[in-house]
Design a protein around this motif. Structure first.
Motif, short mmCIF file in Angstrom:
data_model
loop_
_atom_site.label_atom_id
_atom_site.label_comp_id
_atom_site.label_asym_id
_atom_site.label_seq_id
_atom_site.Cartn_x
_atom_site.Cartn_y
_atom_site.Cartn_z
N TRP A 54 -19.20 -8.49 -39.35
CA TRP A 54 -18.78 -9.71 -38.64
C TRP A 54 -19.53 -10.89 -39.24
O TRP A 54 -20.72 -10.77 -39.57
CB TRP A 54 -19.13 -9.61 -37.14
CG TRP A 54 -18.29 -10.47 -36.25
CD1 TRP A 54 -17.11 -10.10 -35.67
CD2 TRP A 54 -18.54 -11.83 -35.86
NE1 TRP A 54 -16.61 -11.15 -34.93
CE2 TRP A 54 -17.46 -12.22 -35.03
CE3 TRP A 54 -19.55 -12.74 -36.13
CZ2 TRP A 54 -17.38 -13.49 -34.46
CZ3 TRP A 54 -19.48 -14.01 -35.57
CH2 TRP A 54 -18.40 -14.37 -34.74
N TYR B 56 -20.31 -19.55 -33.66
CA TYR B 56 -20.17 -19.91 -32.25
C TYR B 56 -20.58 -21.38 -32.15
O TYR B 56 -21.57 -21.79 -32.74
CB TYR B 56 -21.09 -19.06 -31.36
CG TYR B 56 -20.52 -17.69 -31.05
CD1 TYR B 56 -19.74 -17.48 -29.92
CD2 TYR B 56 -20.77 -16.62 -31.89
CE1 TYR B 56 -19.22 -16.23 -29.64
CE2 TYR B 56 -20.24 -15.35 -31.62
CZ TYR B 56 -19.47 -15.17 -30.49
OH TYR B 56 -18.96 -13.93 -30.22
N ALA C 293 -14.02 -10.88 -30.94
CA ALA C 293 -15.39 -10.88 -30.41
C ALA C 293 -15.46 -11.59 -29.06
O ALA C 293 -14.52 -12.28 -28.64
CB ALA C 293 -16.32 -11.57 -31.40
N ILE D 233 -20.80 -17.22 -24.70
CA ILE D 233 -22.16 -16.69 -24.58
C ILE D 233 -23.05 -17.80 -24.03
O ILE D 233 -23.17 -18.86 -24.65
CB ILE D 233 -22.69 -16.22 -25.95
CG1 ILE D 233 -21.81 -15.10 -26.54
CG2 ILE D 233 -24.14 -15.75 -25.83
CD1 ILE D 233 -22.20 -14.66 -27.94
N GLY E 173 -28.38 -12.89 -25.29
CA GLY E 173 -28.05 -12.23 -26.55
C GLY E 173 -28.77 -12.88 -27.73
O GLY E 173 -29.59 -13.79 -27.56
N VAL E 174 -28.45 -12.41 -28.91
CA VAL E 174 -29.11 -12.90 -30.11
C VAL E 174 -28.64 -14.33 -30.41
O VAL E 174 -29.44 -15.22 -30.74
CB VAL E 174 -28.84 -11.96 -31.31
CG1 VAL E 174 -29.65 -12.41 -32.52
CG2 VAL E 174 -29.17 -10.51 -30.96
N CYS E 175 -27.33 -14.54 -30.25
CA CYS E 175 -26.79 -15.89 -30.51
C CYS E 175 -27.35 -16.90 -29.52
O CYS E 175 -27.74 -18.01 -29.90
CB CYS E 175 -25.26 -15.86 -30.42
SG CYS E 175 -24.48 -14.93 -31.74
N HIS F 115 -29.15 -7.91 -26.10
CA HIS F 115 -28.16 -7.98 -27.18
C HIS F 115 -26.76 -7.77 -26.62
O HIS F 115 -26.53 -6.90 -25.78
CB HIS F 115 -28.45 -6.90 -28.23
CG HIS F 115 -27.33 -6.70 -29.20
ND1 HIS F 115 -26.52 -5.59 -29.19
CD2 HIS F 115 -26.87 -7.51 -30.18
CE1 HIS F 115 -25.61 -5.72 -30.13
NE2 HIS F 115 -25.80 -6.86 -30.75
N ILE F 116 -25.81 -8.59 -27.09
CA ILE F 116 -24.42 -8.48 -26.62
C ILE F 116 -23.63 -7.74 -27.69
O ILE F 116 -23.49 -8.23 -28.82
CB ILE F 116 -23.83 -9.89 -26.37
CG1 ILE F 116 -24.65 -10.61 -25.30
CG2 ILE F 116 -22.38 -9.79 -25.97
CD1 ILE F 116 -24.42 -12.12 -25.26
N CYS G 116 -20.57 -6.94 -29.35
CA CYS G 116 -19.16 -7.31 -29.50
C CYS G 116 -18.44 -6.24 -30.32
O CYS G 116 -17.26 -6.00 -30.13
CB CYS G 116 -19.03 -8.65 -30.19
SG CYS G 116 -19.58 -10.02 -29.16
N GLU H 103 -28.62 -7.85 -37.18
CA GLU H 103 -27.98 -9.15 -36.97
C GLU H 103 -28.89 -10.28 -37.44
O GLU H 103 -30.11 -10.19 -37.32
CB GLU H 103 -27.66 -9.30 -35.47
CG GLU H 103 -26.87 -10.53 -35.11
CD GLU H 103 -26.18 -10.39 -33.74
OE1 GLU H 103 -26.34 -9.34 -33.07
OE2 GLU H 103 -25.48 -11.34 -33.35
N ASP I 135 -23.46 -16.54 -37.21
CA ASP I 135 -23.82 -15.17 -36.82
C ASP I 135 -23.33 -14.19 -37.88
O ASP I 135 -22.15 -14.20 -38.25
CB ASP I 135 -23.16 -14.85 -35.46
CG ASP I 135 -23.49 -13.46 -34.96
OD1 ASP I 135 -24.45 -12.84 -35.45
OD2 ASP I 135 -22.79 -12.99 -34.04
N ASP J 220 -23.37 -10.03 -38.68
CA ASP J 220 -23.65 -8.68 -38.16
C ASP J 220 -23.44 -7.68 -39.28
O ASP J 220 -22.53 -7.84 -40.11
CB ASP J 220 -22.68 -8.32 -37.04
CG ASP J 220 -22.98 -9.02 -35.74
OD1 ASP J 220 -23.21 -10.22 -35.79
OD2 ASP J 220 -22.95 -8.36 -34.69
N1 SME Z 1 -24.30 -9.76 -30.89
C1 SME Z 1 -24.24 -11.15 -30.52
C2 SME Z 1 -22.91 -11.50 -29.93
C3 SME Z 1 -21.93 -12.01 -30.90
S1 SME Z 1 -21.19 -10.82 -31.81
O1 SME Z 1 -22.17 -10.00 -32.51
C4 SME Z 1 -20.03 -11.38 -32.81
C5 SME Z 1 -25.35 -11.51 -29.55
O2 SME Z 1 -26.07 -10.65 -29.07
O3 SME Z 1 -25.48 -12.69 -29.28
#
Ligand code: SME
Length: 160
Positions: A53, A57, A74, A78, A83-85, A106-107, A109, A116, A132, A134
């Protein structure tokens, strides 16, 4: 037609210099942010290997909203700080996560993601978006990748 392409076997700093040059060239003179993010996602996907990915965002009304990307469909929204973003957006700091399963909140997707890299795009002192990346490989990204995407983010901050 654009003929940007990575040089096989080149050192990573050179690859990221070429990516930034291609990015500058592709956004030159184009004011449409969506078109630019779409092309930039495609360039990242083409230049950086072992990704599942890559994309944007955007910061919209205090949350992150999905922008142009390459990869599977995705998560759309957010919150800052989640999450990481969201961590990158809230702190304004690059997030380099070797093992996403070890990152609190962590989200997921795409269940294939193992590591990441998220870099904030800052314009006039404000986070306007994050880039972002991945990877399905654990510890895919290192400090050279982070510096390369940070350089890219600076190069395109005025074009998205
Ligand atoms: N993993 C990300 C969410 C976005 S997706 O990976 C495209 C996160 O934890 O913010």
């Amino acid at each position: 037609m654009y003929a940007f392409a990575p040089v096989a076997g080149q050192a990573k700093p050179d690859l990221y210099a070429d990516l930034a040059a291609a990015a500058r060239a592709i956004v030159e003179g184009e004011p449409d942010a969506v078109a630019n993010m779409a092309n930039l996602s495609a360039l990242i996907w083409q230049f950086v290997d072992r990704l599942n990915w890559a994309g944007f965002y955007r910061a919209v009304d205090g949350e992150l909203v999905l922008g142009p990307f390459q990869g599977k469909a995705a998560c759309i929204r957010i919150p800052f700080g989640q999450g990481v973003c969201g961590a990158a957006a809230a702190s304004g700091q690059t997030q380099l996560v070797p093992d996403v399963h070890a990152f609190p909140g962590h989200i997921a997707c795409d269940a294939a993601s193992r590591s990441e890299l998220v870099v904030p795009v800052i314009r006039n002192g404000e986070v306007i978006a994050v880039i972002d990346l991945d990877s399905p490989e654990a510890a895919r990204f290192d400090a050279v990748d982070a510096a390369g995407i940070e350089h890219l983010a600076q190069a395109i901050a005025g074009a998205i």
